[in-house]
Scaffold this motif. Structure first.
Motif, short mmCIF file in Angstrom:
data_model
loop_
_atom_site.label_atom_id
_atom_site.label_comp_id
_atom_site.label_asym_id
_atom_site.label_seq_id
_atom_site.Cartn_x
_atom_site.Cartn_y
_atom_site.Cartn_z
N THR A 142 6.36 5.20 2.11
CA THR A 142 5.99 5.75 3.42
C THR A 142 4.52 5.46 3.70
N TYR A 143 4.21 5.31 4.96
CA TYR A 143 2.84 5.03 5.37
C TYR A 143 2.19 6.32 5.86
N PRO A 144 1.01 6.65 5.37
CA PRO A 144 0.33 7.84 5.88
C PRO A 144 0.02 7.68 7.37
N TYR A 145 -0.03 8.79 8.07
CA TYR A 145 -0.31 8.82 9.51
C TYR A 145 -1.57 8.00 9.82
N GLU A 146 -2.60 8.19 9.00
CA GLU A 146 -3.90 7.55 9.29
C GLU A 146 -3.78 6.03 9.25
N VAL A 147 -2.94 5.52 8.32
CA VAL A 147 -2.78 4.07 8.22
C VAL A 147 -2.05 3.54 9.46
N ILE A 148 -1.05 4.29 9.90
CA ILE A 148 -0.30 3.87 11.09
C ILE A 148 -1.24 3.92 12.31
N GLN A 149 -2.09 4.93 12.33
CA GLN A 149 -3.08 5.03 13.42
C GLN A 149 -4.02 3.81 13.42
N ALA B 27 -8.74 4.20 -9.86
CA ALA B 27 -8.83 2.78 -10.18
C ALA B 27 -9.53 2.59 -11.52
N LYS B 28 -10.59 3.40 -11.77
CA LYS B 28 -11.34 3.27 -13.04
C LYS B 28 -10.42 3.58 -14.21
N LYS B 29 -9.59 4.61 -14.04
CA LYS B 29 -8.72 5.06 -15.12
C LYS B 29 -7.83 3.92 -15.63
N ILE B 30 -7.34 3.11 -14.70
CA ILE B 30 -6.45 2.02 -15.12
C ILE B 30 -7.23 0.69 -15.26
N GLN B 31 -8.57 0.80 -15.34
CA GLN B 31 -9.44 -0.36 -15.52
C GLN B 31 -9.08 -1.48 -14.56
N CYS B 32 -9.01 -1.09 -13.31
CA CYS B 32 -8.65 -2.04 -12.28
C CYS B 32 -9.91 -2.43 -11.54
N TYR B 33 -10.11 -3.70 -11.30
CA TYR B 33 -11.35 -4.16 -10.69
C TYR B 33 -11.25 -4.33 -9.18
N LEU B 34 -10.30 -3.68 -8.58
CA LEU B 34 -10.17 -3.78 -7.13
C LEU B 34 -11.25 -2.92 -6.46
N THR B 35 -11.70 -3.36 -5.32
CA THR B 35 -12.59 -2.51 -4.53
C THR B 35 -11.75 -1.34 -4.01
N PRO B 36 -12.37 -0.25 -3.58
CA PRO B 36 -11.58 0.87 -3.04
C PRO B 36 -10.67 0.41 -1.91
N GLU B 37 -11.16 -0.52 -1.08
CA GLU B 37 -10.34 -0.99 0.05
C GLU B 37 -9.11 -1.75 -0.44
N GLU B 38 -9.36 -2.63 -1.44
CA GLU B 38 -8.23 -3.41 -1.97
C GLU B 38 -7.24 -2.49 -2.67
N PHE B 39 -7.78 -1.51 -3.39
CA PHE B 39 -6.92 -0.59 -4.13
C PHE B 39 -6.02 0.18 -3.16
N ARG B 40 -6.63 0.60 -2.05
CA ARG B 40 -5.87 1.35 -1.05
C ARG B 40 -4.78 0.45 -0.44
N ALA B 41 -5.14 -0.80 -0.18
CA ALA B 41 -4.17 -1.72 0.42
C ALA B 41 -2.98 -1.94 -0.51
N VAL B 42 -3.27 -2.09 -1.82
CA VAL B 42 -2.18 -2.31 -2.78
C VAL B 42 -1.28 -1.08 -2.83
N ARG B 43 -1.92 0.10 -2.82
CA ARG B 43 -1.12 1.34 -2.86
C ARG B 43 -0.21 1.43 -1.64
N ILE B 44 -0.74 1.08 -0.49
CA ILE B 44 0.07 1.16 0.73
C ILE B 44 1.25 0.20 0.63
N MET B 45 0.99 -1.01 0.10
CA MET B 45 2.08 -1.99 -0.02
C MET B 45 3.17 -1.46 -0.95
N GLN B 46 2.74 -0.65 -1.96
CA GLN B 46 3.73 -0.17 -2.92
C GLN B 46 4.44 1.09 -2.46
N GLU B 47 3.82 1.82 -1.57
CA GLU B 47 4.40 3.09 -1.14
C GLU B 47 5.58 2.85 -0.21
#
Ligand SMILES: O=P(O)(O)O[C@@H]1C[C@H](O)[C@@H](CO)O1
Ligand SMILES: Nc1nc2[nH]cnc2c(=O)[nH]1
Length: 352
Positions: free
Chosen positions: A57-64, A35-55
């Motif tokens: 496939t959903y990782p097993y852990e997210v489905i769990q 997130a720092k690399k792309i100067q994105c001000y999302l929290t880690p949680e928000e960043f993860r949520a955005v990545r999931i929305m864009q992916e």
């Protein structure tokens, strides 16, 4: 987007142009390196949520996590999963002691965009069995990749579901099929698969199933036979068929040339869903029962004088008319399943 809903530009400025960093930046120092690399001000949680929305496939852990959210939120562990087809949402309305989750409120869940698909997950009791029903499914034509369309099937699996009941509205290609008939699916032709699309595309997670699953006998024969007996008892056996379904990408209905081609391939009913859900369910070893409600007859003759143009209003109207029969079929079949011991027990090994 930042947590405050503002868009961060690539140089770190906010789109309002007044400040270099958002006011709450100090609270966001805990960023991932990515997130720092792309100067994105999302929290880690928000960043993860955005990545999931864009992916795709959903990782097993997210489905769990989604499954845990549903099991904890409902206090129930469903054994049967139901996917309601277009206009067939009433299948979920007959569930008792229901706990209802709107898709928007389920973390990382897609949203329904089609009329006749309410966008609710209903968990409760039906004929004594604990069930979870999707009042609204996800279609490829809505813009969702197939893995996302059928991701809820994996959520069902991790909630404890053993049986998937998938229903759909479909056009009847078999000339013997009439509007309002029910076709029990005993096989499918995966047209999206022919075109190189699969819900299992991408890295395989063996916790769900094998890299190369077999699909023969995907539709549980015992459940088909039980449904036929139930149809007889309901007095609707002459409106019931066992046939082959095919899913096309939609959202267009088929041309006559396409319908002719499908008929040559042995297809009896055509729709825009279900196949990827069945593939996902079989991959993780769920037992599958699926049926199509024939909402329109597909003409395969150019000189057919009847007005044969399919439309979604007609599809919904026919589904509404036939919802009682569909609900009864599903309820009775669930009653039979509930009377059987859970799979894995010695007795169940000899049963369905
Ligand atoms: O969700 P299903 O497959 O029941 O819906 C069918 C296919 C399209 O979504 C829609 C067309 O009328 O009905
Ligand atoms: N593709 C397709 N989907 C449908 N859903 C309901 N009717 C139809 C149809 O005729 N074709």
């Amino acid at each position: 987007m930042t947590g405050s809903g503002k868009v961060a530009t690539s140089n770190g400025n906010h789109s309002n142009g007044h400040s270099n960093k958002p006011a709450d930046y100090t609270a966001r120092e805990n960023q991932t390196d990515e997130a720092k690399k792309i100067q994105c001000y999302l929290t880690p949680e928000e960043f993860r949520a955005v990545r999931i929305m864009q992916e795709d496939t959903y990782p097993y852990e997210v489905i769990q996590e989604i499954a845990d959210f549903i099991v904890k939120g409902s206090g129930m562990r469903p054994r049967i999963g139901i996917i309601c087809g277009s206009g067939l949402g009433s299948l979920a309305d007959i569930i008792q002691d229901a706990k209802v989750f709107e898709y928007e409120k389920i973390p990382n869940f897609p949203v329904s965009t089609v009329e006749g698909h309410a966008g609710k997950l209903v968990v409760g009791n039906l004929e004594g069995a604990c069930v979870m029903a999707m009042q609204g499914r996800f279609h490829f034509y809505e813009g969702y990749p197939l893995a996302k369309c059928s991701m809820p099937v994996r959520v069902m699996k991790l909630c404890g579901v053993e049986y998937l009941f998938a229903t759909n509205a479909a056009g009847g290609i078999n000339p013997k099929y009439m509007v309002g008939d029910i076709m029990l699916m005993h096989d499918h032709v995966n047209m999206l698969g022919f075109a190189g699309n699969s819900p299992l595309q991408g890295p395989n997670d063996p916790r769900f199933g094998p890299r190369f699953p077999a699909l023969v006998n995907s539709y549980n024969k015992d459940l088909i036979n039980k449904a036929l007996e139930i149809g007889k008892a309901m007095g609707i056996e002459s409106n019931m068929h066992v046939g082959v379904y095919s899913c096309l990408g939609g959202p267009t209905y088929e041309t006559i040339a396409e319908l002719k081609a499908l008929r040559l391939m042995g297809v009896d009913a055509v729709g825009m869903s279900t196949v990827h859900e069945v593939i996902t369910a079989r991959h993780c070893d769920m037992k599958v029962f699926a049926f199509s409600l024939i909402t329109n007859k597909c003409s395969i003759e150019y000189d057919d004088k009847r007005d044969q143009e399919a439309n979604h209003e007609e599809v919904m109207a026919v589904a509404k008319n036939r919802q009682k029969a569909c609900c009864e079929l599903v309820s009775r079949l669930i009653r039979e399943i509930h009377a059987m011991p859970p799979s894995g027990t010695q007795a169940a090994k000899t049963g369905v």
